[in-house]
Motif scaffolding. Structure first.
Motif, PDB file in Angstrom:
ATOM      1  N   VAL A   1     -13.382  11.212 -16.514  1.00  0.00           N
ATOM      2  CA  VAL A   1     -12.487  10.834 -15.418  1.00  0.00           C
ATOM      3  C   VAL A   1     -12.064   9.382 -15.650  1.00  0.00           C
ATOM      4  CG1 VAL A   1     -13.529  12.453 -13.789  1.00  0.00           C
ATOM      5  CG2 VAL A   1     -14.434  10.143 -13.937  1.00  0.00           C
ATOM      6  N   ARG A   2     -11.016   8.924 -14.978  1.00  0.00           N
ATOM      7  CA  ARG A   2     -10.546   7.552 -15.215  1.00  0.00           C
ATOM      8  C   ARG A   2     -10.397   6.783 -13.910  1.00  0.00           C
ATOM      9  NH1 ARG A   2      -8.514   6.664 -20.572  1.00  0.00           N
ATOM     10  NH2 ARG A   2      -7.947   4.620 -19.811  1.00  0.00           N
ATOM     11  N   LYS A   3     -10.583   5.450 -14.041  1.00  0.00           N
ATOM     12  CA  LYS A   3     -10.416   4.574 -12.875  1.00  0.00           C
ATOM     13  C   LYS A   3      -8.994   4.034 -12.861  1.00  0.00           C
ATOM     14  CE  LYS A   3     -14.909   2.669 -13.811  1.00  0.00           C
ATOM     15  NZ  LYS A   3     -15.714   1.438 -13.873  1.00  0.00           N
ATOM     16  N   TYR A   4      -8.018   4.925 -12.739  1.00  0.00           N
ATOM     17  CA  TYR A   4      -6.631   4.464 -12.556  1.00  0.00           C
ATOM     18  C   TYR A   4      -6.464   4.142 -11.077  1.00  0.00           C
ATOM     19  CZ  TYR A   4      -5.441   6.722 -17.054  1.00  0.00           C
ATOM     20  OH  TYR A   4      -5.372   7.098 -18.372  1.00  0.00           O
ATOM     21  N   PHE A   5      -6.365   2.892 -10.582  1.00  0.00           N
ATOM     22  CA  PHE A   5      -6.151   1.702 -11.345  1.00  0.00           C
ATOM     23  C   PHE A   5      -7.168   0.634 -10.937  1.00  0.00           C
ATOM     24  CE2 PHE A   5      -2.115   3.877 -11.365  1.00  0.00           C
ATOM     25  CZ  PHE A   5      -1.839   3.889 -12.724  1.00  0.00           C
ATOM     26  N   TYR A   6      -8.119   0.400 -11.779  1.00  0.00           N
ATOM     27  CA  TYR A   6      -9.111  -0.646 -11.609  1.00  0.00           C
ATOM     28  C   TYR A   6      -9.237  -1.369 -12.935  1.00  0.00           C
ATOM     29  CZ  TYR A   6     -13.482  -3.090 -11.032  1.00  0.00           C
ATOM     30  OH  TYR A   6     -14.429  -4.081 -10.964  1.00  0.00           O
ATOM     31  N   PRO A   7      -9.262  -2.709 -12.981  1.00  0.00           N
ATOM     32  CA  PRO A   7      -9.083  -3.625 -11.848  1.00  0.00           C
ATOM     33  C   PRO A   7      -7.619  -3.725 -11.433  1.00  0.00           C
ATOM     34  CG  PRO A   7      -9.353  -4.861 -13.899  1.00  0.00           C
ATOM     35  CD  PRO A   7      -9.484  -3.401 -14.244  1.00  0.00           C
ATOM     36  N   LEU A   8      -7.395  -4.368 -10.281  1.00  0.00           N
ATOM     37  CA  LEU A   8      -6.017  -4.663  -9.878  1.00  0.00           C
ATOM     38  C   LEU A   8      -5.400  -5.551 -10.948  1.00  0.00           C
ATOM     39  CD1 LEU A   8      -6.515  -5.506  -6.084  1.00  0.00           C
ATOM     40  CD2 LEU A   8      -5.735  -3.342  -7.084  1.00  0.00           C
TER      41      LEU A   8
END
Ligand code: T4K
Length: 371
Positions: free
Chosen positions: A312-319
């Motif tokens: 899975v992906r952290k879209y969007f981290y960091p700002l």
């Protein structure tokens, strides 16, 4: 999971469908520089989008940079930091100061109620993002833009195939850009487009994408190279007939995730299909994890699933305003919603060919992590 499951996987047409166009490249020897496939693809896209004007580019990022130059933006531009690097970089690379506005809880796009406080005498435009294909408050944005004489350039990288009230997402503002990157639901390997209504922009956008060359002896503006080549156009032409099947398969996957995950404490879903004005493209499946109620943090889930071969992906981290390269430059501390969402968001796998059984299995494994 036995096999690795990535957040996305490119759609590939049958080899014959692509080869049919590639054969024509061998017949013409034209590989790039507005070849016949480029022109045919541009026409097909204009028809699909019902767009009066469209400029193809080599990728979505350069579409943004060219649109910024062509629209004559300068000084400060209001945008959001909950986005891919490209949105913010496109401004900074053009010597423009990005002024970060917060987003809404409702659909994670720019909060129209917070735009006016970002306007200064240096503001020339608003650059909102249709994040995950969720459409911005286009009416609210255009009212503010008109009142203050600002241009509006939409980053519609995620919104190809989305319509609002039957009008394609690219038709709002002064111009919109799409990304046709391999990871997008519709792609040309790499690629992008600027969509616009005012034909006066055509000379500028086409010029900025091709060194400003008007003809062999006239170079009328200082442009770079952002041309889409014939192989990219061939992929676009082969993929475009599949669009409706691509979107409906993704819709089925999205519903399945929602069926499996609805009502779970501490897990928020976004159901774009509930807004009857919108025909969605189901480009991403974002969820928010509230550790307090879910019993595990977003990062714990991210790493546990990764160990389990589910990427899975952290879209969007960091700002984007917190990026290393912007340290001490454009920070804005008053972004409570963007910060919260960026710390809670995960994008779940979605792509054509992802079976519903695998979706069920991803959900089972995710729910096992609930504390
Ligand atoms: N504005 C916004 C709001 C955007 O989101 C983007 C791009 C742009 C502007 C700029 O448009 P482009 O210049 O890119 O056209 C990906 C994409 O590269 C990027 O296009 C996209 N947004 C962004 C949200 O996602 P990464 O760094 O996450 O890509 P990557 O290589 O980690 O790929 C994700 C997964 O996809 C991989 O884990 C495996 C799979 N994959 C990827 C590729 C490239 C494949 O299976 N095959 C492939 O060929 O940025």
């Amino acid at each position: 999971m036995k096999n690795k499951i990535f957040v996305t996987k490119p759609f590939l047409p049958q080899r014959e469908e692509f080869d049919k166009y590639v054969d024509r490249i061998w017949e013409t020897d034209q590989l790039t520089n507005r070849g016949p496939l480029h022109e045919e693809f541009a026409d097909e896209l204009k028809k699909y989008l019902k767009a009066p004007e469209l400029t193809l580019t080599s990728n979505g990022h350069l579409a943004l940079e060219i649109a910024i130059k062509g629209l004559g933006l300068s000084g400060e531009v209001i945008t959001t930091p909950f986005t891919f690097a490209s949105t913010t970089h496109s401004l900074a690379l053009n010597g423009i100061k990005p002024v970060f506005c917060d987003i809404t809880e409702d659909n994670m796009t720019i909060d129209t109620n917070r735009i006016e406080e970002c306007i200064t005498e240096k503001t020339t435009a608003i650059l909102p993002v249709h994040t995950y294909g969720h459409m911005c408050d286009t009416e609210g944005i255009s009212k503010i833009a008109e009142a203050y004489g600002l241009k509006v350039l939409y980053d519609a990288a995620h919104a190809f195939g989305v319509k609002k009230d039957g009008v394609s997402s690219g038709m709002y503002g002064d111009a919109s850009i799409y990304s046709f990157h391999a990871t997008k639901l519709f792609h040309t390997i790499e690629g992008g487009a600027i969509v616009y209504k005012n034909q006066e922009y055509r000379r500028l956008f086409e010029g900025y994408k091709n060194f400003g060359i008007e003809n062999e002896e006239c170079v009328s503006l200082i442009g770079g190279n952002a041309k889409m080549n014939e192989f990219q156009a061939a992929m676009g032409l082969a993929n475009i007939p599949h669009l409706s099947e691509i979107i409906s398969e993704r819709e089925e996957i999205t519903y399945r995730y929602h069926r499996n995950l609805e009502g779970v404490a501490g897990l928020r879903l976004y159901a774009p299909y509930e807004d009857k004005r919108i025909e969605h493209n189901f480009s991403y499946v974002p969820i928010l994890i509230d550790e307090k109620y879910f019993g595990a943090s977003r990062d714990q889930i991210y790493y546990a699933l990764k160990k389990d071969n589910i990427f899975v992906r952290k879209y969007f981290y960091p700002l984007t305003c917190d990026f290393e390269c912007y340290k001490g430059e454009f920070q804005n501390s008053d972004l409570p919603v963007a910060r919260k969402i960026s710390e809670q968001v995960l994008c779940l796998p979605i792509y054509n060919g992802l079976s519903l059984e695998v979706v069920d299995e991803i959900c089972v494994r995710l729910l096992k992590l609930k504390g």
